[in-house]
Enzyme design. Sequence first.
Site, PDB file in Angstrom:
ATOM      1  N   CYS A   2       0.922  -0.847  -0.112  1.00 37.84           N
ATOM      2  CA  CYS A   2      -0.053  -0.167  -0.596  1.00 37.84           C
ATOM      3  C   CYS A   2       0.883   1.036  -0.168  1.00 37.84           C
ATOM      4  O   CYS A   2       1.515   1.215   0.254  1.00 37.84           O
ATOM      5  CB  CYS A   2      -0.811   0.130   1.330  1.00 37.84           C
ATOM      6  SG  CYS A   2      -2.389  -1.079   1.446  1.00 37.84           S
ATOM      7  N   LYS A 575       6.119  -3.696  -5.078  1.00 38.92           N
ATOM      8  CA  LYS A 575       7.765  -3.633  -6.040  1.00 38.92           C
ATOM      9  C   LYS A 575       8.517  -3.432  -4.450  1.00 38.92           C
ATOM     10  O   LYS A 575       9.675  -3.837  -3.867  1.00 38.92           O
ATOM     11  CB  LYS A 575       7.893  -2.329  -6.418  1.00 38.92           C
ATOM     12  CG  LYS A 575       9.317  -2.303  -6.041  1.00 38.92           C
ATOM     13  CD  LYS A 575       9.858  -1.472  -7.990  1.00 38.92           C
ATOM     14  CE  LYS A 575      10.702  -1.633  -8.473  1.00 38.92           C
ATOM     15  NZ  LYS A 575      10.824  -3.162  -9.333  1.00 38.92           N
TER      16      LYS A 575
HETATM   17  N1  GLU Z   1      -4.279  -4.600   5.603  1.00 45.05           N
HETATM   18  C1  GLU Z   1      -4.550  -3.258   5.423  1.00 45.05           C
HETATM   19  C2  GLU Z   1      -5.183  -3.963   4.050  1.00 45.05           C
HETATM   20  O1  GLU Z   1      -5.538  -5.522   3.913  1.00 45.05           O
HETATM   21  C3  GLU Z   1      -2.638  -2.477   4.534  1.00 45.05           C
HETATM   22  C4  GLU Z   1      -2.648  -3.654   3.480  1.00 45.05           C
HETATM   23  C5  GLU Z   1      -1.117  -3.201   3.402  1.00 45.05           C
HETATM   24  O2  GLU Z   1      -0.234  -2.171   3.648  1.00 45.05           O
HETATM   25  O3  GLU Z   1      -0.327  -4.027   2.262  1.00 45.05           O
HETATM   26  O4  GLU Z   1      -5.961  -3.013   3.379  1.00 45.05           O
END
Ligand code: GLU
Length: 580
Positions: A2, A575
């Site tokens: 994210c 990435k």
């Molecule tokens: N755990 C959150 C979700 O699945 C954020 C994921 C992340 O940062 O990769 O939406």
Amino acid sequence: MCGIVGHIGKAPLRKFLFTGLSSLQYRGYDSAGIAFMDVQKNIVVYKSVGTVENLETITPQFESHIGIGHTRWATNGLPNKNNAHPQVSQHGRVAIVHNGVIENHSSLRIHLQNHGVKFQSSTDTEIIANFLEHQLLLGAKPLDAIKRLFFLFEGSFAIAVLFQGEERLYFAKRLSPLVLGRGKEGNYCASDPAALVGYANQFFDLEDGDYGYLTEEQVILYREDQMLDPRFAIKDLEHYEINLNGYSHFMLKEIEEEPSVIEKIMNKENLFSPELLSLMRNASSLRFLACGSSFHAALLAARYARSLGLDAYCYRASEFNVDPFYPQEKNAVFVLLSQSGETVDTLDSFYLLKSKGYPLISITNAKESNLARKTECHLYLDCGVEVAVAATKTYMAEVALLYRLLSEAFDKEYKTFFEEAIFSLKEVIARKNEISYLASPLARVNRFYFLGRADSYDASLECALKVKEVSGVSCEAFPSGEFKHGPIALIEKGTPILVFLGEKGGNFIRLNVEEAENRGADTTIISSCSQDDIVLPHAKGELSALSFVMFGQYLSYYLALELGKPCDRPQNLAKSVTVR
Ligand code: GLU
């Protein structure tokens, strides 16, 4: 993984959010969303599945001077619109974007459900939003509510938060990256300074445990109960500037930059400090730790180190962090490789080793990453931003840097083989059409294999990974001598096998090819011998395996084109792998 962005101030918010999010898509692109405060101080949210470009098309023009944005790589909950961020609390008072994973989300969810919270998504992020709202309902101030996250929430979070009616952009960070930015139109936060190019000119890297809020003029920052005056620093963002320079895809551009990446590493002056060279010389053993392509780069480096008489081993960081091994020798040196410097598996391993006091060297292509900042001895790949998600030029840079480091430490001449490698990579570029012809038949099969031996086996591992990542075709690599010990059972009539015939074990490999052909395999030999199917005439010398790797990178690229796959952003990947 994210990507998150936020701004408070006078910058054109819609434009900022979309430009920033676009540059963060390397962190994930299964869905995207934004939230801003409208003139009545209500929180407005837009979300969509897929890329930031999809979201932009459905978002109308708007005026606001406080907003947050997110591009997601789902960890908790399917990649759908409901689970996209921003996540909004039950009564709409809190909107949050989050990078990280809340490890005790199940118990927190039950706790909040017992207090009447009804959840709309399956994300861990919605739990944070509702926890914060619940705290407000209990009378807490936003900042106190955020502070409590550090005590009750386990795992990682970098968050940007809007509270309805509050003209403040709140933030907090633990384990996931978050940087603050300051520009002439206000204040910003982002997962990566790349998102702030053109907006902020001063930056502050948050530490784990930091939280606070931004107004247009102010930065209020707390660290362990103490209010801190953050020292913003000017960062040179030039290396974040990206453009295709006439290429159709970043992957293609980055593959073709490889000869110049190696040339730069060969020619750089004073690349290594005398202390580092003596650390290497006095090492009783070298232990490489990495994941994915970096792990494959380490395999080649370790092979070279062993040829110099050193004990050298490679560990997958994603295994090491759950089952670490601490050598007894005093001078075991660990080298940790991570293109992004944020790979959490590698960071975990780093912390484990640091606590035991081993000498550590890190190698990253991100200068200000966690791993880079935390390792005393850090080597910077300096090969420019790699935009395509699957690693290409950073793999080459890792091998080249380690090759030069080992050569210098052990007084070996390195220019000759560097020059050979540069020359042979240029040859591969000149012959890319031959590789493209292979793609069309291979795109029609549902699996194929690579065989290699010694360094050409290391290369074949990287090629098989690239094929899987970029084209989605099932592909495995085997040491050709090992093939008859089991995998040969996979051969059916016409099973395609690509064979890298390098300098080591050539005659044995030809025998292995015959064994496979006798069972119906359709083999293609890639070597420097004129009699073979694909001839890479200059694939010779210590770094000769690199031309096989480039061959595999091109093949993956052409396969993706054949199959209509997005080679720069392959499905399910990101990435910077900041989750365990
Ligand atoms: N755990 C959150 C979700 O699945 C954020 C994921 C992340 O940062 O990769 O939406």
